[in-house]
Design a protein around this motif. Structure first.
Motif, PDB file in Angstrom:
ATOM      1  N   HIS A 126       1.045  12.431  -8.328  1.00  0.00           N
ATOM      2  CA  HIS A 126      -0.349  12.809  -8.552  1.00  0.00           C
ATOM      3  C   HIS A 126      -1.068  11.777  -9.413  1.00  0.00           C
ATOM      4  CE1 HIS A 126      -3.788  15.025 -10.246  1.00  0.00           C
ATOM      5  NE2 HIS A 126      -3.701  15.816  -9.180  1.00  0.00           N
ATOM      6  N   TYR A 127      -0.477  11.412 -10.567  1.00  0.00           N
ATOM      7  CA  TYR A 127      -1.198  10.471 -11.423  1.00  0.00           C
ATOM      8  C   TYR A 127      -1.298   9.098 -10.776  1.00  0.00           C
ATOM      9  CZ  TYR A 127       2.755   7.770 -13.522  1.00  0.00           C
ATOM     10  OH  TYR A 127       3.810   6.934 -13.747  1.00  0.00           O
ATOM     11  N   LEU A 128      -0.249   8.699 -10.026  1.00  0.00           N
ATOM     12  CA  LEU A 128      -0.313   7.393  -9.370  1.00  0.00           C
ATOM     13  C   LEU A 128      -1.467   7.321  -8.382  1.00  0.00           C
ATOM     14  CD1 LEU A 128       3.493   6.750  -8.687  1.00  0.00           C
ATOM     15  CD2 LEU A 128       2.023   5.414 -10.220  1.00  0.00           C
ATOM     16  N   ALA A 129      -1.596   8.354  -7.537  1.00  0.00           N
ATOM     17  CA  ALA A 129      -2.569   8.309  -6.445  1.00  0.00           C
ATOM     18  C   ALA A 129      -3.966   8.735  -6.848  1.00  0.00           C
ATOM     19  CB  ALA A 129      -2.089   9.188  -5.295  1.00  0.00           C
ATOM     20  N   THR A 130      -4.103   9.407  -8.012  1.00  0.00           N
ATOM     21  CA  THR A 130      -5.424   9.886  -8.416  1.00  0.00           C
ATOM     22  C   THR A 130      -5.979   9.170  -9.640  1.00  0.00           C
ATOM     23  OG1 THR A 130      -4.582  11.658  -9.856  1.00  0.00           O
ATOM     24  CG2 THR A 130      -4.891  12.182  -7.514  1.00  0.00           C
ATOM     25  N   ALA A 134      -6.768   5.176  -7.877  1.00  0.00           N
ATOM     26  CA  ALA A 134      -7.305   6.352  -7.189  1.00  0.00           C
ATOM     27  C   ALA A 134      -7.573   5.995  -5.725  1.00  0.00           C
ATOM     28  CB  ALA A 134      -8.588   6.820  -7.866  1.00  0.00           C
ATOM     29  N   VAL A 135      -6.696   6.456  -4.855  1.00  0.00           N
ATOM     30  CA  VAL A 135      -6.791   6.128  -3.434  1.00  0.00           C
ATOM     31  C   VAL A 135      -8.089   6.673  -2.850  1.00  0.00           C
ATOM     32  CG1 VAL A 135      -5.731   6.479  -1.179  1.00  0.00           C
ATOM     33  CG2 VAL A 135      -4.290   6.060  -3.179  1.00  0.00           C
ATOM     34  N   GLN A 136      -8.765   5.811  -2.090  1.00  0.00           N
ATOM     35  CA  GLN A 136     -10.006   6.187  -1.410  1.00  0.00           C
ATOM     36  C   GLN A 136      -9.765   6.227   0.102  1.00  0.00           C
ATOM     37  OE1 GLN A 136     -12.768   6.979  -3.335  1.00  0.00           O
ATOM     38  NE2 GLN A 136     -11.227   6.694  -4.960  1.00  0.00           N
ATOM     39  N   PRO A 137     -10.594   6.983   0.829  1.00  0.00           N
ATOM     40  CA  PRO A 137     -10.430   7.016   2.284  1.00  0.00           C
ATOM     41  C   PRO A 137     -10.455   5.607   2.880  1.00  0.00           C
ATOM     42  CG  PRO A 137     -11.943   8.736   1.592  1.00  0.00           C
ATOM     43  CD  PRO A 137     -11.665   7.910   0.369  1.00  0.00           C
ATOM     44  N   GLY A 138      -9.478   5.335   3.746  1.00  0.00           N
ATOM     45  CA  GLY A 138      -9.406   4.032   4.404  1.00  0.00           C
ATOM     46  C   GLY A 138      -8.576   2.991   3.682  1.00  0.00           C
ATOM     47  N   ASP A 139      -8.135   3.269   2.453  1.00  0.00           N
ATOM     48  CA  ASP A 139      -7.311   2.307   1.725  1.00  0.00           C
ATOM     49  C   ASP A 139      -5.948   2.134   2.401  1.00  0.00           C
ATOM     50  OD1 ASP A 139      -9.222   1.859  -0.211  1.00  0.00           O
ATOM     51  OD2 ASP A 139      -8.199   3.000  -1.790  1.00  0.00           O
ATOM     52  N   ILE A 157       0.347  12.915  -0.678  1.00  0.00           N
ATOM     53  CA  ILE A 157      -0.871  12.940  -1.500  1.00  0.00           C
ATOM     54  C   ILE A 157      -1.811  11.812  -1.103  1.00  0.00           C
ATOM     55  CG2 ILE A 157      -1.756  12.706  -3.859  1.00  0.00           C
ATOM     56  CD1 ILE A 157       0.762  14.177  -4.820  1.00  0.00           C
ATOM     57  N   VAL A 158      -1.268  10.635  -0.802  1.00  0.00           N
ATOM     58  CA  VAL A 158      -2.113   9.541  -0.310  1.00  0.00           C
ATOM     59  C   VAL A 158      -2.819   9.964   0.975  1.00  0.00           C
ATOM     60  CG1 VAL A 158      -2.103   7.206   0.654  1.00  0.00           C
ATOM     61  CG2 VAL A 158      -0.809   7.702  -1.434  1.00  0.00           C
ATOM     62  N   LYS A 159      -2.106  10.634   1.871  1.00  0.00           N
ATOM     63  CA  LYS A 159      -2.727  11.102   3.116  1.00  0.00           C
ATOM     64  C   LYS A 159      -3.781  12.168   2.840  1.00  0.00           C
ATOM     65  CE  LYS A 159      -2.117   9.885   6.536  1.00  0.00           C
ATOM     66  NZ  LYS A 159      -2.812   8.740   7.190  1.00  0.00           N
ATOM     67  N   LEU A 160      -3.527  13.063   1.877  1.00  0.00           N
ATOM     68  CA  LEU A 160      -4.539  14.053   1.513  1.00  0.00           C
ATOM     69  C   LEU A 160      -5.825  13.389   1.037  1.00  0.00           C
ATOM     70  CD1 LEU A 160      -2.417  16.752  -0.398  1.00  0.00           C
ATOM     71  CD2 LEU A 160      -3.622  17.071   1.770  1.00  0.00           C
ATOM     72  N   ARG A 161      -5.705  12.203   0.430  1.00  0.00           N
ATOM     73  CA  ARG A 161      -6.862  11.477  -0.090  1.00  0.00           C
ATOM     74  C   ARG A 161      -7.460  10.514   0.931  1.00  0.00           C
ATOM     75  NH1 ARG A 161      -7.896  11.889  -5.424  1.00  0.00           N
ATOM     76  NH2 ARG A 161      -8.832   9.804  -5.504  1.00  0.00           N
ATOM     77  N   GLY A 162      -6.901  10.483   2.135  1.00  0.00           N
ATOM     78  CA  GLY A 162      -7.504   9.672   3.200  1.00  0.00           C
ATOM     79  C   GLY A 162      -6.985   8.269   3.311  1.00  0.00           C
ATOM     80  N   VAL A 282       1.437  22.939  -3.007  1.00  0.00           N
ATOM     81  CA  VAL A 282       2.713  23.472  -2.528  1.00  0.00           C
ATOM     82  C   VAL A 282       2.526  24.899  -2.021  1.00  0.00           C
ATOM     83  CG1 VAL A 282       5.061  24.147  -3.190  1.00  0.00           C
ATOM     84  CG2 VAL A 282       4.103  21.986  -4.019  1.00  0.00           C
ATOM     85  N   ALA A 283       1.826  25.719  -2.794  1.00  0.00           N
ATOM     86  CA  ALA A 283       1.620  27.115  -2.399  1.00  0.00           C
ATOM     87  C   ALA A 283       0.840  27.235  -1.097  1.00  0.00           C
ATOM     88  CB  ALA A 283       0.904  27.869  -3.523  1.00  0.00           C
ATOM     89  N   SER A 284      -0.105  26.308  -0.875  1.00  0.00           N
ATOM     90  CA  SER A 284      -0.928  26.366   0.347  1.00  0.00           C
ATOM     91  C   SER A 284      -0.261  25.717   1.547  1.00  0.00           C
ATOM     92  CB  SER A 284      -2.268  25.671   0.097  1.00  0.00           C
ATOM     93  OG  SER A 284      -2.095  24.263  -0.036  1.00  0.00           O
ATOM     94  N   GLY A 285       0.867  25.043   1.318  1.00  0.00           N
ATOM     95  CA  GLY A 285       1.547  24.357   2.405  1.00  0.00           C
ATOM     96  C   GLY A 285       1.061  22.950   2.659  1.00  0.00           C
ATOM     97  N   GLU A 286       0.072  22.470   1.873  1.00  0.00           N
ATOM     98  CA  GLU A 286      -0.429  21.110   2.060  1.00  0.00           C
ATOM     99  C   GLU A 286       0.545  20.058   1.543  1.00  0.00           C
ATOM    100  OE1 GLU A 286      -5.039  20.853   1.478  1.00  0.00           O
ATOM    101  OE2 GLU A 286      -4.258  22.347   0.061  1.00  0.00           O
TER     102      GLU A 286
END
Length: 320
Positions: A126-130, A134-139, A157-162, A282-286
């Motif tokens: 989480h801290y690495l990618a945010t 901070a990963v942006q869409p298309g990176d 998490i990178v995929k969640l951030r695009g 995790v709880a939401s399955g994402e």
């Protein structure tokens, strides 16, 4: 109680199953009946003495279980609450004492094994990618050891951030795990800088998340585009030797950082914000947690050998 004790740092034989007195919680602390303890490379570094600790000590810096007793002054936690923790030593045992301000309430839908498997590595991802980068869409993002505990979570998490994930793995089995986690491209370690250049039209990636260290460092730098970021968050293959900072200039005004979770969860507010995201996903399955092995507490030596021998995928747990 049963615990693993390190009296003399060294190889995995330093992990000795031992009977020790039950710990007692002091002011501002809680006693937890441990349901599961996470096995991490930080435990290896402690065991080896790479990160020296006073001896003897009980290793293990991550776990989850049920609160069994409260120390004086604890008001916002009750006996019977389910909690997890990371960054607190003493998890390789049947009972552990945790500072109340580091105890993380477990929401409904999260069992203790999931929590012990995701907290340290999930917060790291989480801290690495945010925050670190901070990963942006298309990176374009290079994730090393993408089938490992951090790697599988970081990829998701990178995929969640695009972002677009280029993953390195060592075997076909690990390639499947990385692809199942969402990796867009999967490559082997040999010649990976050239492969990354080919996959990015010669540009290189925006960020490399590197927990491998010495074996990948040079090619990680060579995989970056100008002003790219190398986040060197671990050293599974050994520490990186000293190098000339001029290489960052010649590589394209590159950035190098050596982050650690303690500085990204330094306050309870930040800790709970990050764990809220991770446990919520995790709880939401994402965010899917892959537990690669469960070992009895007495088999801590075997768990360390398997982890260091790169014979594992996902997260390893000790079950007291």
């Amino acid at each position: 109680m049963h615990a693993i004790v390190v009296a003399d740092p060294g190889d995995s034989s330093a992990l000795v199953p031992t009977e020790v007195p039950d710990p007692e919680p002091g002011p501002g602390e809680v006693l937890v009946d441990v349901a599961a303890s996470g096995v991490n490379f930080i435990d290896v570094y402690h065991r080896e003495g790479r990160y020296p600790l006073p001896t003897p000590f009980v290793p293990g810096s991550e776990g989850a279980g049920t609160v069994a007793a409260l120390g004086p002054g604890v008001a916002d936690i009750a006996v019977g609450d389910r909690v997890g923790w990371q960054g607190v030593l003493g998890g390789y045992a049947q009972k552990a004492v945790i500072p109340a301000d580091r105890a993380i309430p477990l929401p409904e839908g999260i069992d203790p094994e999931q929590a012990a498997a995701v907290l340290l590595q999930g917060l790291t991802a989480h801290y690495l990618a945010t925050s670190t980068y901070a990963v942006q869409p298309g990176d374009d993002v290079l994730v090393h050891a993408a089938a490992g505990g951090v790697g599988l979570l970081l990829t998701q998490i990178v995929k969640l951030r695009g972002g677009r994930v280029i993953a390195t793995v060592s075997t076909a089995e690990k390639e499947k795990l990385a692809r199942d986690a969402g990796a867009d491209e999967v490559i082997r370690y040999e010649g990976f800088a050239e492969a990354v250049r080919a996959l990015t039209g010669g540009q290189g990636v925006h960020v490399v998340y590197d927990g491998v260290g010495a074996a990948t460092f040079d090619d990680s730098l060579a995989s970056l585009r100008p002003r790219g970021v190398l986040a060197l968050y671990g050293a599974a293959s050994g520490p990186v030797p000293p190098f000339d900072p001029q290489r960052l200039n010649s590589g394209g005004s590159l950035y190098l950082t050596r982050p650690t979770l303690a500085h990204y969860a330094a306050t309870r507010e930040e800790l709970l914000a990050r764990t809220g995201d991770v446990l919520g996903w995790v709880a939401s399955g994402e965010l899917k947690v892959h537990i690669g092995g469960r070992y009895p507490l007495a088999d801590a030596k075997r768990a360390h050998d398997d982890l260091q021998g790169r014979r594992t995928t996902g997260k390893l747990l000790l079950i007291p």
